[in-house]
Design a protein around this motif. Structure first.
Motif, PDB file in Angstrom:
ATOM      1  N   GLY A   1       3.127  10.944  -9.088  1.00 55.11           N
ATOM      2  CA  GLY A   1       3.297  12.279  -9.635  1.00 55.11           C
ATOM      3  C   GLY A   1       2.206  12.724 -10.592  1.00 55.11           C
ATOM      4  O   GLY A   1       1.403  11.921 -11.070  1.00 55.11           O
ATOM      5  N   PRO A   2       2.209  14.042 -10.885  1.00 61.57           N
ATOM      6  CA  PRO A   2       1.112  14.631 -11.664  1.00 61.57           C
ATOM      7  C   PRO A   2       1.070  14.224 -13.131  1.00 61.57           C
ATOM      8  O   PRO A   2       0.139  14.593 -13.830  1.00 61.57           O
ATOM      9  N   GLN A   3       2.086  13.472 -13.609  1.00 58.10           N
ATOM     10  CA  GLN A   3       1.944  12.967 -14.976  1.00 58.10           C
ATOM     11  C   GLN A   3       1.141  11.672 -15.019  1.00 58.10           C
ATOM     12  O   GLN A   3       0.758  11.215 -16.093  1.00 58.10           O
ATOM     13  N   ALA A   4       0.933  11.069 -13.868  1.00 63.70           N
ATOM     14  CA  ALA A   4       0.041   9.897 -13.827  1.00 63.70           C
ATOM     15  C   ALA A   4      -1.376  10.423 -14.080  1.00 63.70           C
ATOM     16  O   ALA A   4      -1.826  11.358 -13.406  1.00 63.70           O
ATOM     17  N   PRO A   5      -2.088   9.858 -15.065  1.00 64.83           N
ATOM     18  CA  PRO A   5      -3.399  10.407 -15.422  1.00 64.83           C
ATOM     19  C   PRO A   5      -4.349  10.544 -14.232  1.00 64.83           C
ATOM     20  O   PRO A   5      -5.100  11.520 -14.143  1.00 64.83           O
ATOM     21  N   SER A   6      -4.319   9.590 -13.314  1.00 64.31           N
ATOM     22  CA  SER A   6      -5.247   9.648 -12.178  1.00 64.31           C
ATOM     23  C   SER A   6      -4.964  10.862 -11.296  1.00 64.31           C
ATOM     24  O   SER A   6      -5.882  11.527 -10.811  1.00 64.31           O
TER      25      SER A   6
ATOM     26  N   ARG B   1      -3.554   4.188  -4.068  1.00 65.75           N
ATOM     27  CA  ARG B   1      -3.398   5.384  -4.910  1.00 65.75           C
ATOM     28  C   ARG B   1      -4.346   6.505  -4.474  1.00 65.75           C
ATOM     29  O   ARG B   1      -4.074   7.681  -4.709  1.00 65.75           O
ATOM     30  N   SER B   2      -5.446   6.142  -3.792  1.00 63.57           N
ATOM     31  CA  SER B   2      -6.363   7.163  -3.274  1.00 63.57           C
ATOM     32  C   SER B   2      -5.660   8.119  -2.327  1.00 63.57           C
ATOM     33  O   SER B   2      -6.033   9.284  -2.214  1.00 63.57           O
TER      34      SER B   2
ATOM     35  N   HIS C   1      -2.803  15.142  -3.578  1.00 69.30           N
ATOM     36  CA  HIS C   1      -2.673  16.079  -4.703  1.00 69.30           C
ATOM     37  C   HIS C   1      -3.925  16.949  -4.844  1.00 69.30           C
ATOM     38  O   HIS C   1      -3.809  18.149  -5.124  1.00 69.30           O
ATOM     39  N   ALA C   2      -5.090  16.354  -4.668  1.00 71.83           N
ATOM     40  CA  ALA C   2      -6.326  17.136  -4.787  1.00 71.83           C
ATOM     41  C   ALA C   2      -6.368  18.214  -3.701  1.00 71.83           C
ATOM     42  O   ALA C   2      -6.754  19.359  -3.939  1.00 71.83           O
ATOM     43  N   TRP C   3      -5.914  17.847  -2.518  1.00 70.55           N
ATOM     44  CA  TRP C   3      -5.929  18.800  -1.402  1.00 70.55           C
ATOM     45  C   TRP C   3      -4.884  19.893  -1.625  1.00 70.55           C
ATOM     46  O   TRP C   3      -5.147  21.077  -1.400  1.00 70.55           O
TER      47      TRP C   3
ATOM     48  N   LEU D   1       0.831  -1.212   0.000  1.00 70.90           N
ATOM     49  CA  LEU D   1       0.000   0.000   0.000  1.00 70.90           C
ATOM     50  C   LEU D   1       0.863   1.258   0.000  1.00 70.90           C
ATOM     51  O   LEU D   1       0.568   2.223  -0.701  1.00 70.90           O
ATOM     52  N   VAL D   2       1.939   1.229   0.764  1.00 69.88           N
ATOM     53  CA  VAL D   2       2.843   2.396   0.804  1.00 69.88           C
ATOM     54  C   VAL D   2       3.487   2.613  -0.570  1.00 69.88           C
ATOM     55  O   VAL D   2       3.560   3.731  -1.078  1.00 69.88           O
ATOM     56  N   ALA D   3       3.938   1.520  -1.191  1.00 70.68           N
ATOM     57  CA  ALA D   3       4.722   1.635  -2.423  1.00 70.68           C
ATOM     58  C   ALA D   3       3.946   2.296  -3.558  1.00 70.68           C
ATOM     59  O   ALA D   3       4.532   2.943  -4.421  1.00 70.68           O
ATOM     60  N   ALA D   4       2.637   2.144  -3.555  1.00 69.30           N
ATOM     61  CA  ALA D   4       1.850   2.588  -4.720  1.00 69.30           C
ATOM     62  C   ALA D   4       1.102   3.899  -4.496  1.00 69.30           C
ATOM     63  O   ALA D   4       0.318   4.314  -5.355  1.00 69.30           O
ATOM     64  N   VAL D   5       1.400   4.614  -3.406  1.00 68.48           N
ATOM     65  CA  VAL D   5       0.535   5.766  -3.089  1.00 68.48           C
ATOM     66  C   VAL D   5       0.545   6.855  -4.162  1.00 68.48           C
ATOM     67  O   VAL D   5      -0.467   7.491  -4.414  1.00 68.48           O
ATOM     68  N   ASP D   6       1.685   7.063  -4.814  1.00 68.06           N
ATOM     69  CA  ASP D   6       1.743   8.242  -5.714  1.00 68.06           C
ATOM     70  C   ASP D   6       2.761   8.001  -6.807  1.00 68.06           C
ATOM     71  O   ASP D   6       3.760   7.294  -6.590  1.00 68.06           O
TER      72      ASP D   6
END
Ligand SMILES: CC(C)(COP(=O)(O)OP(=O)(O)OC[C@H]1O[C@@H](n2cnc3c(N)ncnc32)[C@H](O)[C@@H]1OP(=O)(O)O)[C@@H](O)C(=O)NCCC(=O)NCCS
Length: 257
Positions: free
Chosen positions: A68-73, A223-224, A230-232, A61-66
């Protein structure tokens, strides 16, 4: 009245006025004793995790959190945050971008590993047969546009599974499967093909006995966290109607498309 009560049947939660029990544990005891990762395992698997299960799930869960902003999500969540919608809508926008191609390859990867493990032949042969017959030239869980030849997330995750492989509830075979796939994909190439985050977390989910579909759910949860952060951050930075590029840039207009 049973037809009404039986409309929803669940083993997850029992509730009466003043009583909440999750998987047979009172909410009071869970608040005192469980952290969030243990509660995630309890809710989705039915019992509290062992220490090894908790450690491995937490690492994935830690490894996949983010990423960066080039990731579409992440980009989508940031754009949504500038559109006058709430944080929940921005999060949903990002999470809805996660699919077979972006973020969801872990499900396909775990399925691939399982196909390899069910073959009754030596690992090298099983891997080469499954790769050869895979319907795409791209094997899920491997390759990365940015991280070459290694994705920094893969090794610590593999090391962690190896360290817990002797424990009864951990299926250590997935490490060798993933490493053999990577070796065969990288053979005779000047630069090796990385095991990416989906390739590595699929090893963890396989080792934990998680089904491929549920593995995608865990990825989305992980990823949430990045999507929310990022949303915040974007909400605090302000900005209105941010599109995917600075407004000075235009798309290519072509009548041929
Ligand atoms: C992520 C991905 C799109 C990057 O692809 P890419 O930008 O074409 O990667 P590269 O340019 O570094 O590819 C270099 C070479 O490795 C090959 N390659 C890359 N990823 C591969 C994979 N997963 N399986 C087999 N070969 C792969 C490419 O075909 C290319 O071969 P070539 O030199 O003979 O043309 C691709 O690796 C992929 O689709 N992976 C599977 C899906 C996946 O795991 N997605 C999650 C990513 S985090």
């Amino acid at each position: 009245m049973t037809d009404v009560a039986d409309w929803w049947t669940t083993r997850i939660i029992d509730m009466e006025p003043g009583k909440i029990q999750l998987r047979g544990h009172s909410i009071e005891s869970l608040i005192e004793q469980n952290d969030f990762v243990a509660t995630l395992w309890l809710m989705t698997q039915g019992q509290n995790p062992t220490q090894a299960q908790r450690t491995l799930l937490s690492a994935a869960l830690v490894a996949a959190v983010d990423h960066g902003p080039q990731a579409p999500s992440i980009a989508a969540a940031r754009m949504a945050s500038t559109c006058g919608v709430g944080l929940n809508n921005a999060m949903a926008t990002g999470i809805n971008m996660l699919g077979d191609v972006h973020g969801g390859a872990g499900q396909q990867t775990l399925t691939l590993y399982q196909q390899i493990l069910t073959r009754d032949e030596p690992l090298e042969t099983a891997v080469s047969q499954v790769i050869k017959n895979y319907p795409s030239k791209y094997i899920p869980g491997f390759g990365h546009r940015f991280h070459k030849p290694e994705d920094p997330r893969a090794k610590p995750l593999m090391d962690l599974v190896r360290a817990h492989s002797d424990e009864a509830e951990i299926d250590g075979r997935y490490v060798a499967v993933a490493e053999t796939v990577q070796q065969q994909l990288s053979a005779n190439r000047p630069v090796g093909i990385a095991m990416n985050i989906d390739g590595a977390t699929a090893v963890i989910y396989g080792a934990l006995g998680v089904s491929p579909e549920l593995a995608r759910g865990y990825f989305c949860l992980s990823r949430s966290v990045g999507i929310l952060a990022h949303a915040w951050e974007q909400t605090q930075q302000g900005g209105r109607n941010k599109g995917p590029t600075p407004p000075g840039y235009r798309w290519t207009y072509s009548e041929d498309e």
